[in-house]
Enzyme design. Structure first.
Site, PDB file in Angstrom:
ATOM      1  N   ASP A 151      20.657  50.702  20.654  1.00  0.00           N
ATOM      2  CA  ASP A 151      19.724  51.286  19.692  1.00  0.00           C
ATOM      3  C   ASP A 151      20.482  51.908  18.524  1.00  0.00           C
ATOM      4  O   ASP A 151      21.309  52.791  18.708  1.00  0.00           O
ATOM      5  CB  ASP A 151      18.887  52.370  20.392  1.00  0.00           C
ATOM      6  CG  ASP A 151      17.952  53.088  19.438  1.00  0.00           C
ATOM      7  OD1 ASP A 151      16.763  52.742  19.402  1.00  0.00           O
ATOM      8  OD2 ASP A 151      18.409  54.004  18.707  1.00  0.00           O
TER       9      ASP A 151
ATOM     10  N   TYR B 200      21.880  55.800  10.399  1.00  0.00           N
ATOM     11  CA  TYR B 200      23.113  56.112  11.134  1.00  0.00           C
ATOM     12  C   TYR B 200      24.340  55.585  10.385  1.00  0.00           C
ATOM     13  O   TYR B 200      25.453  56.007  10.656  1.00  0.00           O
ATOM     14  CB  TYR B 200      23.114  55.506  12.544  1.00  0.00           C
ATOM     15  CG  TYR B 200      22.005  55.966  13.467  1.00  0.00           C
ATOM     16  CD1 TYR B 200      21.162  57.021  13.129  1.00  0.00           C
ATOM     17  CD2 TYR B 200      21.804  55.335  14.698  1.00  0.00           C
ATOM     18  CE1 TYR B 200      20.145  57.420  13.977  1.00  0.00           C
ATOM     19  CE2 TYR B 200      20.787  55.736  15.553  1.00  0.00           C
ATOM     20  CZ  TYR B 200      19.955  56.779  15.200  1.00  0.00           C
ATOM     21  OH  TYR B 200      18.949  57.154  16.039  1.00  0.00           O
TER      22      TYR B 200
ATOM     23  N   LYS C 282      15.921  50.889  12.915  1.00  0.00           N
ATOM     24  CA  LYS C 282      14.785  51.652  12.378  1.00  0.00           C
ATOM     25  C   LYS C 282      14.855  51.716  10.849  1.00  0.00           C
ATOM     26  O   LYS C 282      15.948  51.792  10.286  1.00  0.00           O
ATOM     27  CB  LYS C 282      14.798  53.092  12.932  1.00  0.00           C
ATOM     28  CG  LYS C 282      15.022  53.157  14.435  1.00  0.00           C
ATOM     29  CD  LYS C 282      15.175  54.582  14.940  1.00  0.00           C
ATOM     30  CE  LYS C 282      15.725  54.600  16.338  1.00  0.00           C
ATOM     31  NZ  LYS C 282      17.177  54.513  16.418  1.00  0.00           N
TER      32      LYS C 282
ATOM     33  N   HIS D 117      11.150  55.180  11.496  1.00  0.00           N
ATOM     34  CA  HIS D 117      11.967  56.276  12.022  1.00  0.00           C
ATOM     35  C   HIS D 117      11.235  57.628  12.069  1.00  0.00           C
ATOM     36  O   HIS D 117      11.373  58.367  13.036  1.00  0.00           O
ATOM     37  CB  HIS D 117      13.247  56.396  11.188  1.00  0.00           C
ATOM     38  CG  HIS D 117      14.402  56.939  11.960  1.00  0.00           C
ATOM     39  ND1 HIS D 117      15.708  56.584  11.715  1.00  0.00           N
ATOM     40  CD2 HIS D 117      14.457  57.824  12.990  1.00  0.00           C
ATOM     41  CE1 HIS D 117      16.506  57.219  12.563  1.00  0.00           C
ATOM     42  NE2 HIS D 117      15.777  57.988  13.339  1.00  0.00           N
TER      43      HIS D 117
END
Length: 280
Positions: free
Chosen positions: A49, A54, A83, A116
């Protein structure tokens, strides 16, 4: 009964999603990340994931490629999630963000794509984009992250396709029982991010007692509690021994009494932002 690392839950559209996966939140691009993803796949993990925000989709993609090679499996054996970030919420911008993520990951499709955060006034258009991607076969399942019951209800008013997954902060200090019940009733799979409360639960005396009883670590006890509650988990780790240890939760079952004792630790305490009050 979930018996091993490859066991799956079946989402409402028939897609199978592993109960257990690797999270990579706050793991920066670089060899450590590539190695972590590769090690997880080598040791039997089939789910990874990540998210656009990120900033590590490229490394995750590289780790996936190397992991597939080392484990002698195919891309179809894996379940990869990403996401769309808040800045890209909107119909066209979400479609574009998806292609960017796919490109960075070096994949031809995603298994799960999530919104998200429930940014007011934006998430419905983004959802329409996810429905388009789903119908086009570019993603096998679509869902949301950090949605409360009222966000889900609002989304369902106009949605053509119901979310398959809702990924939220969930751990013994934030058990989310009401949300879990709602998702179960509506056939939306609940998934926990930060299941170990970013390590803040690993010294809790009440959990220590339970861990000693089963000869397991506190982390293993918490992850087992999630699974027995029907919650998908994605603990984050970059250390190989921890990646192996986290997944060693299939050889014991918590008693009803211990499940209730862990439930009783709830304080509705968040380590992450409040989905009803965030400004990003």
């Amino acid at each position: 009964m979930i018996k091993n690392l490859q066991d799956t839950t079946t989402l409402h559209n028939g897609v199978k999603m592993p109960w257990f996966g690797l999270g990579v939140f706050k793991v920066e691009e670089g060899q450590e990340l590539v190695q972590a993803v590769k090690n997880a796949i080598k040791h039997g993990y089939r789910s990874v994931d990540t998210a656009a925000i990120y900033g590590n989709e490229t490394g995750v993609g590289k780790g996936i490629l190397e992991g597939i090679k080392e484990a002698g499996i195919s891309r179809d054996d894996l379940f990869i999630t990403s996401k769309v970030w808040n800045d890209d919420l909107g119909y066209d911008s979400t479609l574009k963000a998806f292609e960017t993520s796919l490109d960075k990951l070096g994949l031809e499709y995603l298994d799960l794509y999530l919104i998200h955060w429930p940014v007011e006034g934006k998430y419905k258009e983004a959802w329409r984009a996810l429905e388009t991607l789903y119908k086009a076969g570019k993603v096998k399942a679509i869902g949301v992250s950090n949605f409360q019951i009222h966000h889900l209800e609002n989304l369902l008013k106009d949605a053509e396709i119901k979310p398959m997954v809702n990924q939220v902060e969930l751990h013994p200090r934030l058990t989310q029982k009401e949300l879990l019940s709602y998702c179960l009733e509506n056939d939306i799979q609940l998934e926990a991010w930060s299941p170990l409360m970013q390590g803040q639960l690993l010294d809790l005396p009440e959990l220590k007692v339970i861990a000693e009883k089963y000869n397991k670590s506190i982390a293993q006890i918490i992850l087992r509690w999630d699974l027995q509650n029907g919650i998908v988990v994605i603990p984050k780790s970059t250390k190989e021994h921890r990646i192996i240890e986290n997944a060693n939760v299939f050889d014991f079952t918590l008693s009803n009494e211990d499940m209730k004792a862990i439930d009783a630790l709830n304080q509705n305490h968040r380590v992450g932002p409040d989905p009803d009050n965030f400004d990003f």
